[in-house]
Design a protein around this motif. Sequence first.
Motif, short mmCIF file in Angstrom:
data_model
loop_
_atom_site.label_atom_id
_atom_site.label_comp_id
_atom_site.label_asym_id
_atom_site.label_seq_id
_atom_site.Cartn_x
_atom_site.Cartn_y
_atom_site.Cartn_z
N GLY A 55 0.83 -1.19 0.00
CA GLY A 55 0.00 0.00 0.00
C GLY A 55 0.87 1.25 0.00
N PRO A 56 0.24 2.43 0.05
CA PRO A 56 1.02 3.67 0.03
C PRO A 56 1.78 3.89 1.34
CG PRO A 56 -1.32 4.15 0.21
CD PRO A 56 -1.19 2.67 0.03
N ILE A 57 3.01 4.38 1.20
CA ILE A 57 3.85 4.67 2.35
C ILE A 57 4.37 6.09 2.21
CG2 ILE A 57 5.98 4.09 3.57
CD1 ILE A 57 5.67 1.25 2.57
N ARG A 58 4.27 6.87 3.26
CA ARG A 58 4.79 8.23 3.26
C ARG A 58 6.19 8.22 3.88
NH1 ARG A 58 1.79 13.40 3.13
NH2 ARG A 58 3.38 14.94 3.48
N ILE A 59 7.17 8.76 3.15
CA ILE A 59 8.55 8.77 3.63
C ILE A 59 9.11 10.19 3.55
CG2 ILE A 59 9.06 6.38 3.02
CD1 ILE A 59 10.42 7.43 0.49
N ASN A 60 10.17 10.43 4.28
CA ASN A 60 10.90 11.69 4.23
C ASN A 60 12.26 11.39 3.61
OD1 ASN A 60 8.94 13.27 5.57
ND2 ASN A 60 9.60 12.41 7.51
N VAL A 61 12.47 11.87 2.39
CA VAL A 61 13.72 11.62 1.68
C VAL A 61 14.72 12.71 2.07
CG1 VAL A 61 14.80 11.36 -0.58
CG2 VAL A 61 12.43 10.61 -0.23
N PRO A 62 15.89 12.32 2.59
CA PRO A 62 16.89 13.32 2.98
C PRO A 62 17.44 14.05 1.77
CG PRO A 62 17.72 11.09 3.38
CD PRO A 62 16.33 10.96 2.89
N ARG A 63 17.81 15.32 1.98
CA ARG A 63 18.40 16.14 0.92
C ARG A 63 19.78 16.59 1.36
NH1 ARG A 63 13.52 20.19 0.82
NH2 ARG A 63 14.88 21.01 2.39
N ASP A 64 20.63 16.89 0.36
CA ASP A 64 21.93 17.48 0.66
C ASP A 64 21.99 18.86 0.01
OD1 ASP A 64 22.03 16.49 -1.96
OD2 ASP A 64 24.18 16.19 -1.87
N ARG A 65 22.89 19.69 0.47
CA ARG A 65 22.98 21.07 0.00
C ARG A 65 23.32 21.18 -1.48
NH1 ARG A 65 21.95 24.81 3.60
NH2 ARG A 65 22.32 24.33 5.77
N ASN A 66 24.18 20.28 -1.98
CA ASN A 66 24.60 20.35 -3.38
C ASN A 66 23.62 19.69 -4.34
OD1 ASN A 66 26.88 21.56 -2.40
ND2 ASN A 66 28.21 19.80 -2.71
N GLY A 67 22.65 18.95 -3.81
CA GLY A 67 21.69 18.26 -4.66
C GLY A 67 22.28 17.05 -5.35
N ASP A 68 23.37 16.50 -4.82
CA ASP A 68 24.05 15.36 -5.41
C ASP A 68 23.50 14.02 -4.94
OD1 ASP A 68 25.77 17.15 -6.65
OD2 ASP A 68 27.27 17.02 -5.06
N PHE A 69 22.77 14.01 -3.83
CA PHE A 69 22.31 12.75 -3.25
C PHE A 69 21.28 12.10 -4.17
CE2 PHE A 69 19.34 10.54 -0.25
CZ PHE A 69 20.16 9.44 -0.04
N GLU A 70 21.56 10.87 -4.56
CA GLU A 70 20.69 10.09 -5.44
C GLU A 70 20.34 8.79 -4.72
OE1 GLU A 70 18.45 9.91 -8.62
OE2 GLU A 70 19.99 11.45 -8.63
N PRO A 71 19.16 8.72 -4.06
CA PRO A 71 18.80 7.51 -3.31
C PRO A 71 18.70 6.30 -4.23
CG PRO A 71 17.20 9.27 -2.94
CD PRO A 71 18.14 9.73 -4.00
N LYS A 72 19.13 5.15 -3.73
CA LYS A 72 19.06 3.92 -4.52
C LYS A 72 17.78 3.13 -4.24
CE LYS A 72 24.03 3.40 -4.97
NZ LYS A 72 24.58 4.47 -4.20
N ILE A 73 17.28 3.22 -3.01
CA ILE A 73 16.07 2.47 -2.67
C ILE A 73 14.85 3.07 -3.35
CG2 ILE A 73 14.50 1.91 -0.79
CD1 ILE A 73 16.80 1.30 0.93
N VAL A 74 14.73 4.39 -3.30
CA VAL A 74 13.63 5.10 -3.96
C VAL A 74 14.26 6.22 -4.79
CG1 VAL A 74 11.48 6.36 -3.63
CG2 VAL A 74 12.16 4.64 -1.97
N PRO A 75 14.59 5.95 -6.05
CA PRO A 75 15.23 6.97 -6.88
C PRO A 75 14.37 8.22 -7.05
CG PRO A 75 15.36 4.81 -7.92
CD PRO A 75 14.45 4.68 -6.74
N LYS A 76 15.02 9.32 -7.38
CA LYS A 76 14.30 10.58 -7.61
C LYS A 76 13.26 10.39 -8.69
CE LYS A 76 17.99 13.76 -6.34
NZ LYS A 76 18.88 14.82 -6.82
N HIS A 77 12.13 11.05 -8.54
CA HIS A 77 11.01 11.07 -9.49
C HIS A 77 10.31 9.72 -9.64
CE1 HIS A 77 12.66 14.96 -10.43
NE2 HIS A 77 13.80 14.40 -10.80
N GLN A 78 10.60 8.76 -8.79
CA GLN A 78 9.92 7.47 -8.84
C GLN A 78 8.90 7.40 -7.72
OE1 GLN A 78 12.48 4.09 -8.97
NE2 GLN A 78 10.84 2.65 -8.63
N ARG A 79 7.69 7.01 -8.05
CA ARG A 79 6.61 6.94 -7.06
C ARG A 79 6.16 5.52 -6.77
NH1 ARG A 79 6.39 11.64 -4.44
NH2 ARG A 79 6.49 13.37 -5.88
N THR A 80 6.51 4.57 -7.63
CA THR A 80 6.11 3.19 -7.43
C THR A 80 7.35 2.36 -7.14
OG1 THR A 80 4.32 3.49 -9.01
CG2 THR A 80 4.91 1.23 -8.46
#
Length: 91
Positions: free
Chosen positions: A42-67
């Motif tokens: 089902g739907p899960i609400r998460i808080n994705v951490p950010r970095d100042r340079n915008g370089d962080f690219e999460p592997k578990i939930v990539p940017k712009h991916q919702r499913t």
Amino acid sequence: MQESLEAEMDEALGYGKYDSIEKTSANSRNGHSKKTIKTELGPIRINVPRDRNGDFEPKIVPKHQRTVDGIDDKILALYATGMQLEIYLNK
């Protein structure tokens, strides 16, 4: 899942959340972005951490991916590649 994202940020920056003494780069944490993802459970609400340079690219939930399918497989794959996922039980 939240702890996994925080551990990914630790790996990307090279130091833990409260270990600024070991900081070796100019980049640092810059809050979180709220995101709702759809999983098999089902739907899960998460808080994705950010970095100042915008370089962080999460592997578990990539940017712009919702499913996200196979979240267990993704976490196991991160362990297999050597990423140290820390769970913050004592903080």
